[in-house]
Design an enzyme around this catalytic site. Structure first.
Site, mmCIF file in Angstrom:
data_model
loop_
_atom_site.group_PDB
_atom_site.id
_atom_site.type_symbol
_atom_site.label_atom_id
_atom_site.label_comp_id
_atom_site.label_asym_id
_atom_site.label_seq_id
_atom_site.Cartn_x
_atom_site.Cartn_y
_atom_site.Cartn_z
ATOM 1 N N ASN A 9 -42.808 70.149 -74.186
ATOM 2 C CA ASN A 9 -42.938 68.992 -73.302
ATOM 3 C C ASN A 9 -41.986 69.217 -72.130
ATOM 4 O OD1 ASN A 9 -42.961 66.556 -71.990
ATOM 5 N ND2 ASN A 9 -42.046 65.380 -73.671
ATOM 6 N N TRP A 10 -42.560 69.598 -71.002
ATOM 7 C CA TRP A 10 -41.718 69.935 -69.840
ATOM 8 C C TRP A 10 -41.122 68.705 -69.166
ATOM 9 C CZ3 TRP A 10 -44.253 74.475 -66.592
ATOM 10 C CH2 TRP A 10 -44.363 75.599 -67.412
ATOM 11 N N LYS A 11 -41.624 67.529 -69.504
ATOM 12 C CA LYS A 11 -41.197 66.291 -68.824
ATOM 13 C C LYS A 11 -41.363 66.486 -67.312
ATOM 14 C CE LYS A 11 -38.431 65.361 -72.847
ATOM 15 N NZ LYS A 11 -37.269 64.762 -73.465
ATOM 16 N N HIS A 91 -44.405 58.675 -75.894
ATOM 17 C CA HIS A 91 -43.082 59.305 -75.899
ATOM 18 C C HIS A 91 -42.018 58.232 -75.678
ATOM 19 C CE1 HIS A 91 -39.652 61.749 -74.754
ATOM 20 N NE2 HIS A 91 -40.266 62.753 -75.360
ATOM 21 N N GLU A 93 -39.513 58.100 -73.901
ATOM 22 C CA GLU A 93 -39.157 57.856 -72.490
ATOM 23 C C GLU A 93 -40.179 56.929 -71.832
ATOM 24 O OE1 GLU A 93 -38.736 62.004 -71.518
ATOM 25 O OE2 GLU A 93 -36.974 62.051 -72.811
ATOM 26 N N GLU A 163 -39.760 61.859 -83.303
ATOM 27 C CA GLU A 163 -38.693 62.148 -82.352
ATOM 28 C C GLU A 163 -37.637 61.042 -82.428
ATOM 29 O OE1 GLU A 163 -40.504 65.029 -79.171
ATOM 30 O OE2 GLU A 163 -40.187 63.035 -78.353
ATOM 31 N N GLY A 169 -32.594 65.174 -76.108
ATOM 32 C CA GLY A 169 -31.800 65.575 -74.953
ATOM 33 C C GLY A 169 -30.307 65.367 -75.134
ATOM 34 N N SER A 209 -33.840 67.957 -79.590
ATOM 35 C CA SER A 209 -32.852 69.043 -79.540
ATOM 36 C C SER A 209 -33.190 70.201 -80.478
ATOM 37 C CB SER A 209 -31.445 68.513 -79.815
ATOM 38 O OG SER A 209 -31.093 67.532 -78.846
ATOM 39 N N GLY A 230 -38.380 69.827 -75.879
ATOM 40 C CA GLY A 230 -38.093 69.412 -74.509
ATOM 41 C C GLY A 230 -37.306 70.495 -73.787
ATOM 42 N N GLY A 231 -35.999 70.315 -73.702
ATOM 43 C CA GLY A 231 -35.130 71.211 -72.929
ATOM 44 C C GLY A 231 -35.374 72.693 -73.184
HETATM 45 P P1 13P Z 1 -35.250 67.766 -76.240
HETATM 46 O O1 13P Z 1 -35.806 68.969 -76.971
HETATM 47 O O2 13P Z 1 -34.781 68.083 -74.860
HETATM 48 O O3 13P Z 1 -34.258 67.017 -77.059
HETATM 49 O O4 13P Z 1 -36.501 66.760 -76.015
HETATM 50 C C1 13P Z 1 -37.306 66.450 -77.082
HETATM 51 C C2 13P Z 1 -38.476 65.708 -76.559
HETATM 52 O O5 13P Z 1 -38.345 64.607 -76.069
HETATM 53 C C3 13P Z 1 -39.789 66.351 -76.654
HETATM 54 O O6 13P Z 1 -40.818 65.469 -76.383
#
Ligand code: 13P
Length: 249
Positions: A9-11, A91, A93, A163, A169, A209, A230-231
């Site tokens: 997930n590149w956000k 998600h 967010e 999640e 993050g 993470s 994510g990251g």
């Molecule tokens: P991180 O891997 O950056 O913690 O993000 C997880 C995420 O929100 C994937 O959708």
């Protein structure tokens, strides 16, 4: 046996160069697990044309409506046409920053399924909810809302991602035991609603993470069927190294 899925997930990150780098690295990924990326909307056509066959494409959000006067929204049919197989819905967010409640998330899940996309439904509790021992209540409600809206066998052909909001993050990962406990709860809840066959086949991914250093241990848990990254998905080496842990595990 559920095949593992590693989805990035590149956000709101990435560019065409990152698509190119991932496409190059993914060319020599084997078939032991499924690899997918979910870049921002404008990168979908580039990714669809550059990703090697076998690497799936997903979007990060979708409208619950089919078409019409919804400025800024993108429909499920448009995502399908752009080459997506997956779409992330709910998600944390989107839930916290854009006010998406369980009802709206369920509408998005239904829209995705009706168009022929595979929704990746994100569920998870905040730190305050975990501390108040409300994890199962919160995650249970998030799952039930979708069951109610999507009807019988809602989770057939879908994916769930657990999640924990406190692990996204933050560098703070759920321990494999903490994650496994909630993953088992998710599968049990789906079994109660949709039947044990749907629950047995349902991929439940972990997100929060996940990195090359902790992926193998998390992915080694019986109910963890992959990762929503994510990251670490923004670094092709890290992302492919997590994929390798899934493919070889
Ligand atoms: P991180 O891997 O950056 O913690 O993000 C997880 C995420 O929100 C994937 O959708």
């Amino acid at each position: 046996m559920r095949r593992k899925i590693i989805a990035g997930n590149w956000k709101m990150n990435g560019n065409r160069d990152l698509v190119r780098q991932v496409a190059e690295r993914a060319a020599d990924s084997d078939a032991g697990a499924e690899l997918a990326i979910c870049p921002p909307f404008p990168l979908l056509p580039t990714a669809a044309s550059q990703l090697p066959f076998g690497v799936a494409l997903g979007a990060q959000d979708v409208s619950e409506y089919e078409a019409g006067a919804y400025t800024g929204e993108v429909s499920a049919a448009m995502l399908l046409e752009a080459g997506c197989r997956y779409v992330i819905v709910g998600h944390s967010e989107r839930r916290t920053l854009y006010g998406e409640d369980n009802g709206r998330v369920a509408g998005k899940f239904v829209a995705a399924k009706q168009a022929g996309l595979t929704p990746i439904l994100c569920v998870g509790e905040t730190l305050a909810e975990r501390d108040a021992e409300r994890t199962e209540a919160v995650v249970g409600e998030q799952l039930d809302a979708v069951c109610e809206a999507a009807g019988a066998q809602a989770f057939r052909g879908a994916v769930v991602a657990y999640e924990p909001v406190w692990a996204i993050g933050t560098g703070r990962t759920a321990t494999p035991e903490q994650a496994q406990e909630v993953h088992a709860f998710i599968r049990q809840r789906v079994a109660e609603r949709d039947g044990s066959e749907v629950a047995e086949q349902l991929p439940v991914l972990y997100g929060g993470s996940m990195k090359p250093g902790n992926a193998a241990e998390l992915l080694g848990q019986p109910d963890i069927d992959g990762g929503l990254i994510g990251g670490a998905s923004l670094d092709p080496d890290s992302f492919l190294s997590i994929y390798k842990a899934a493919a070889e595990g």
